[in-house]
Design an enzyme around this catalytic site. Structure first.
Site, mmCIF file in Angstrom:
data_model
loop_
_atom_site.group_PDB
_atom_site.id
_atom_site.type_symbol
_atom_site.label_atom_id
_atom_site.label_comp_id
_atom_site.label_asym_id
_atom_site.label_seq_id
_atom_site.Cartn_x
_atom_site.Cartn_y
_atom_site.Cartn_z
ATOM 1 N N ASP A 109 -5.422 57.908 -21.081
ATOM 2 C CA ASP A 109 -5.410 59.348 -20.796
ATOM 3 C C ASP A 109 -6.840 59.886 -20.726
ATOM 4 O OD1 ASP A 109 -3.859 61.931 -20.720
ATOM 5 O OD2 ASP A 109 -5.068 62.312 -22.511
ATOM 6 N N GLU B 135 -6.656 57.103 -16.064
ATOM 7 C CA GLU B 135 -6.409 58.392 -15.418
ATOM 8 C C GLU B 135 -7.736 59.088 -15.169
ATOM 9 O OE1 GLU B 135 -4.476 62.797 -16.260
ATOM 10 O OE2 GLU B 135 -5.492 61.663 -17.811
#
Ligand code: CA
Length: 543
Positions: A256, A293
């Site tokens: 993330d 990401e």
């Protein structure tokens, strides 16, 4: 008339049957020819799993990844909140759908519903179950050849994480330097230098610590203080966390906010960190899959592939969004090939992570104005291109939703009237409910459903190495057709997607046996070497 030939492997083995079909195929058989592959694939896939097969055939990934928001997926104890045992009970469903891996949105303890702010990196959120439940999930997933990747949220912690609490409580705590601090004067000077203004809006990423003079850095919001990766102790902690989950059997991580480890002007330090992290994970599991990401274009993303196996392709997402709205080929295939070239220079073994939506974007079907035919064409593109296609739970039944975030993360619809005991109810389905979406229980038995369409495409990909590994070349045919070939070991597949709302006729390529393997609808026609693609339709042909 050279009628549409059926896509069955078992039929192509018999020239006699093929000839018969070619010569005599009446209209009603034509319909059967289209749906039979779906039915056969349902039958084949329901027999494919044996609980005793523990060995993997190939190094991964070759297949399709399925993202799950655990809270909204399946409930085991009827408290309305999705949980790990609920997910375990749905592994046969996922195996039948044909996915190779699942990406679990965060499962660690956290004060928020989405859990992207972790308070204990070694635990499981009590709503979701226990470590034992998770170990069982991994074991059962692996038995079905389904890999498990976890969201690892380590750019920041929760402001309620014990590290941050200790850092705030005492300036002399060893955890103080786990975070990024500034006294207000120093930040004002910084901002004044940069913007020549003291506009308080520029202070939003700095937050005053409760009861203190000092400010801490939290890129996303005050509840998510950023970790200080200049501190070697922080880097050691994060590596220890990653290795802990790999040793438990997890196959990889979705990383993330991978871009925000250091500020944008220190991007090289961020790339170096992910190399350090990747090398440390590969010591535990040389096959570990790490997908980052990073919201950005291919040039920005490429350097991350020095350390990571895979990156989400945001360019592809935006191109698809534009393509489905403009109903014209926008050069998406050419751009994808350019991106591949950029990535290959950095890491020849990279795996592109392509997607149409995820927990941060409006759902696909809502994005195309609820037009199911458009969603089918988008799925045909996604599942016939190189890389690892990602599905977001509920895509396969056409779930709906536009931001705000909770409305794109609604309960999966297993059956009408919440009849299924595993139905989650933590939030009301404002967008996806009995009135708007046909639940799985009905779609699963309908060969013409969106679910059956997804399933056929996934199995087509699983059964054809050419779709998994083949090279990609654009085929310029018409401004409203996105057409390309995939080639591997002498096999060539041609994919043609009509993204417009008009019917289009094109000639078939020279020397084409043109064996159809997949069709989105039964009115796609092939006669006298002319292929007729009705509005919003896709076909996959073996050349
Ligand atoms: Ca539950």
């Amino acid at each position: 008339m050279n009628a549409l030939r059926p896509a069955l492997k078992i039929l192509t083995a018999s020239t006699e049957i093929k000839q018969q079909l070619r010569d005599n195929l009446p209209q009603r058989l034509l319909v059967k020819a289209v749906f039979m592959p779906i039915l056969i694939s349902l039958l084949i896939s329901s027999c494919a799993y044996s609980p005793h097969q523990e060995e993997y055939k190939d190094p991964w990934p070759n297949g399709v990844m399925y993202e799950i928001f655990v809270q909204s997926f399946a409930d085991s104890d009827v408290d309305g909140i999705g949980d790990i045992p609920g997910m375990t009970s749905k592994l046969d469903y996922l195996s039948n759908l044909g996915v190779e891996g699942v990406w679990l949105m965060p499962i660690n303890p956290s004060p928020s519903y989405h859990k992207y702010d972790v308070t204990d990196y070694y635990g499981i959120h009590p709503d979701y179950g226990t470590l034992e439940d998770f170990q069982k999930f991994i074991k059962e997933a692996h038995k079905r050849h389904i890999r498990v990747i976890m969201d690892l949220v380590v750019n920041h912690t929760s402001s309620q994480h014990p590290w941050f609490r200790k850092a705030v409580a005492s300036d002399t705590s060893s955890y103080r330097d786990y975070y990024v601090w500034a006294d207000p004067d120093s930040i004002r000077n910084q901002i004044a230098k940069k913007k020549n203004t003291l506009d308080s809006d520029n202070m939003t990423q700095w937050h005053q610590a409760p009861g203190k003079k000092d400010y801490y850095y939290g890129f996303f919001y005050r509840g998510m203080p950023d970790l200080n990766y200049d501190n070697p102790e922080v880097r050691k902690e994060i590596i220890k966390i990653g290795q802990y989950w790999l040793n438990m059997g997890v196959d990889g991580f979705r990383l993330d906010a991978a871009k925000h480890i250091f500020p944008d002007e220190r991007a090289q330090d961020t790339h170096l960190w992910w190399q350090e992290f990747g090398d440390s994970m590969r010591k535990v599991n040389p096959e570990v899959y790490l997908v980052g990401e990073v919201w950005g274009d291919a040039t920005l993303i490429a350097p991350y592939l020095k350390g990571l196996s895979s990156m989400f392709n945001f360019d592809f997402y935006h191109h698809m969004d534009d393509l489905m709205k403009s109903e014209k080929d926008n050069g998406i295939i050419e751009d994808l090939i350019e991106t591949q070239k950029k990535y290959e220079q950095v890491n020849p073994d990279y795996i592109d992570a392509i997607f149409l939506n995820n927990h941060d974007q409006n759902r696909l079907l809502s994005n195309v104005g609820g037009n199911v035919s458009k969603a089918r064409v988008a799925a045909s593109l996604l599942l016939t291109l190189p890389g690892m296609p990602y599905l977001y739970y509920g895509d396969e039944i056409g779930m709906l939703g536009k931001k705000p975030d909770p409305e794109i993360r609604e309960p999966f619809l297993w059956d009408y009237d919440s009849k299924a005991k595993e139905q989650t109810k933590w939030i009301e389905g404002k967008n996806s409910n009995d009135n708007t979406v046909v639940p799985l229980a009905k779609q699963i038995h309908d060969p013409s459903s969106l679910f059956s369409n997804y399933k056929s495409l996934i199995h087509l990909r699983n059964d054809n190495q050419t779709l998994q590994k083949g090279n990609l070349e654009p085929l310029p045919l018409d401004s409203a057709l996105v057409a390309y070939s995939r080639g591997y070991n002498g096999d060539t597949l041609i994919v043609i997607n009509n993204v417009s709302s008009r019917s289009i006729r094109v000639g078939t390529p020279a020397d084409c046996r043109c064996e159809p393997l997949f069709l989105t609808n039964d009115s796609i026609g092939l006669s006298d070497d002319i292929l007729t693609l009705p509005a919003l339709s896709s076909v996959v042909i073996r050349k």
